[in-house]
Design a protein around this motif. Structure first.
Motif, PDB file in Angstrom:
ATOM      1  N   LEU A  65       0.853  -1.182   0.000  1.00  0.00           N
ATOM      2  CA  LEU A  65       0.000   0.000   0.000  1.00  0.00           C
ATOM      3  C   LEU A  65       0.891   1.234   0.000  1.00  0.00           C
ATOM      4  O   LEU A  65       1.847   1.322   0.781  1.00  0.00           O
ATOM      5  N   ASP A  67       1.394   5.344   0.330  1.00  0.00           N
ATOM      6  CA  ASP A  67       0.883   6.626   0.800  1.00  0.00           C
ATOM      7  C   ASP A  67       1.468   7.731  -0.062  1.00  0.00           C
ATOM      8  O   ASP A  67       2.695   7.878  -0.145  1.00  0.00           O
ATOM      9  N   SER A 106     -11.105   7.653  -4.372  1.00  0.00           N
ATOM     10  CA  SER A 106      -9.941   8.196  -3.686  1.00  0.00           C
ATOM     11  C   SER A 106      -8.685   7.971  -4.521  1.00  0.00           C
ATOM     12  O   SER A 106      -8.445   6.873  -5.023  1.00  0.00           O
ATOM     13  N   HIS A 109      -3.460   7.950  -2.794  1.00  0.00           N
ATOM     14  CA  HIS A 109      -2.212   7.203  -2.933  1.00  0.00           C
ATOM     15  C   HIS A 109      -1.311   7.791  -4.014  1.00  0.00           C
ATOM     16  O   HIS A 109      -0.167   7.362  -4.160  1.00  0.00           O
ATOM     17  N   SER A 152      -7.929   5.181  -9.239  1.00  0.00           N
ATOM     18  CA  SER A 152      -8.368   4.825  -7.886  1.00  0.00           C
ATOM     19  C   SER A 152      -8.370   3.316  -7.645  1.00  0.00           C
ATOM     20  O   SER A 152      -8.392   2.879  -6.490  1.00  0.00           O
ATOM     21  N   ARG A 155      -3.986   1.007  -5.403  1.00  0.00           N
ATOM     22  CA  ARG A 155      -3.465   1.916  -4.379  1.00  0.00           C
ATOM     23  C   ARG A 155      -2.011   1.628  -4.009  1.00  0.00           C
ATOM     24  O   ARG A 155      -1.544   2.027  -2.952  1.00  0.00           O
TER      25      ARG A 155
END
Length: 327
Positions: A65, A67, A106, A109, A152, A155
């Motif tokens: 994942l 960020d 979203s 990321h 999206s 991620r």
């Protein structure tokens, strides 16, 4: 003895640390396997390393994942259109994350700044017909709706190649949908689109619009060349391979259109059409460096008239006042 002592110390350390504690909300995916899943967050957690993963359906593997990071880059955006350019349209989405939120998606990321800019140069439209160019108007409203779901969906960290593929697929899907929903429309448009994510700019070009990268030292680089029929412009002798049906333009019988790729133009997308146009853009990724100042999107006719040096001077003039990167 020292070896036995070291082994005992290692065993004691392992006993004190114990197995990794499964975070709240995660359930084991398969008995005996160290992978756990959180349905609410739609992420995986590994009991082996304690890290969070997402499943990459494209590569069929687990990826860390990611960020999104914030880069110290500010962007100033401007536009200028001739009063007779009734078919030209532009898009300025300065915060793509907010646009995604409005669609209940979203893209947190992705590295920041995260933005989308586009110039659409319509052709074969009819002035005074309400929408000057149906294809350009459609693309202005729909491109981000093709691109955002792709961005999206994964991620993990977006590598350059993955960004390029997402942009190409978005263009092709946009073209197919326009032709399907507007079967009687004869107009089309060319486009150049920039997706900014952190210190990278993904530039996609289709047809009649050039992209010029301007440097702080005043130099300019033609980063994306327009796709035009060979012979239309004096300096386009190397474009013959870009013409889908092959062969140079006939000076005595000029082609009905002067570009080889576009959105819309349905009659020239058929297998037996001549010329036959493509809807797949060229896509390149620019990694921003301190030497870069800005990017200019210029329609081919204007670009041929002013040249890349003038485009660079315009960007330099703007950049001198805002002291930041300009697109």
């Amino acid at each position: 003895m020292w070896k036995i002592k070291a082994q005992l110390q290692e065993q004691q350390a392992n006993a004190q640390s114990g197995p990794l504690k499964v975070p709240e909300g995660f359930k084991q995916v398969e008995k005996g396997k160290p992978m756990y899943y959180n349905d609410k967050r739609q992420v995986y957690w590994s009991g082996e390393d304690g890290k969070t993963y997402v499943y990459d359906a494209v590569m069929e593997r687990y990826s860390l994942l990611y960020d999104g990071k914030a880069f110290d880059i500010r962007i100033a955006v401007g536009s200028c259109f001739h009063e007779k350019a009734f078919q030209a349209r532009h898009v300025l989405v300065k915060d793509l994350a907010k646009a995604a939120q409005a669609m209940r998606m979203s893209v947190e990321h992705l590295d920041r700044p995260c933005a989308l800019y586009a110039l659409y140069e319509g052709h074969r439209g009819k002035p005074g017909s309400g929408a000057a160019n149906v294809c350009a108007e459609f693309c202005v409203k729909q491109l981000h709706q093709k691109l955002l779901p792709k961005l999206s969906a994964f991620r993990g960290f977006w590598e350059d190649t993955r960004l390029e593929v997402a942009m190409r697929e978005s263009f092709e899907e946009l073209d197919a949908e326009f032709i399907d929903k507007h079967p009687g429309a004869t107009d089309g448009c060319c486009a150049t689109v920039a997706l900014v994510t952190g210190a990278r700019v993904v530039i996609a070009t289709l047809g009649d619009v050039a992209a010029v990268v301007c440097m702080r030292n005043g130099e300019a680089e033609e980063f994306a060349k327009p796709h035009v029929v060979p012979g239309v412009d004096d300096d386009d002798d190397d474009e013959e391979d870009d013409l889908p049906n092959g062969g140079p333009a006939d000076a005595g019988n000029p082609p009905p259109i002067q570009w080889t790729r576009s959105l819309g133009d349905a009659e020239f997308k058929k297998s037996d059409s001549s010329p036959r146009l493509l809807s797949t853009p060229d896509v390149k990724v620019l990694h921003l460096e301190p030497k870069h100042l800005g990017i200019a999107f210029v329609c081919r006719a204007l670009y041929n008239a002013i040249g890349k040096s003038t485009a660079a001077r315009l960007i330099l003039k703007e950049g001198a006042s805002v002291k930041e990167r300009v697109i």
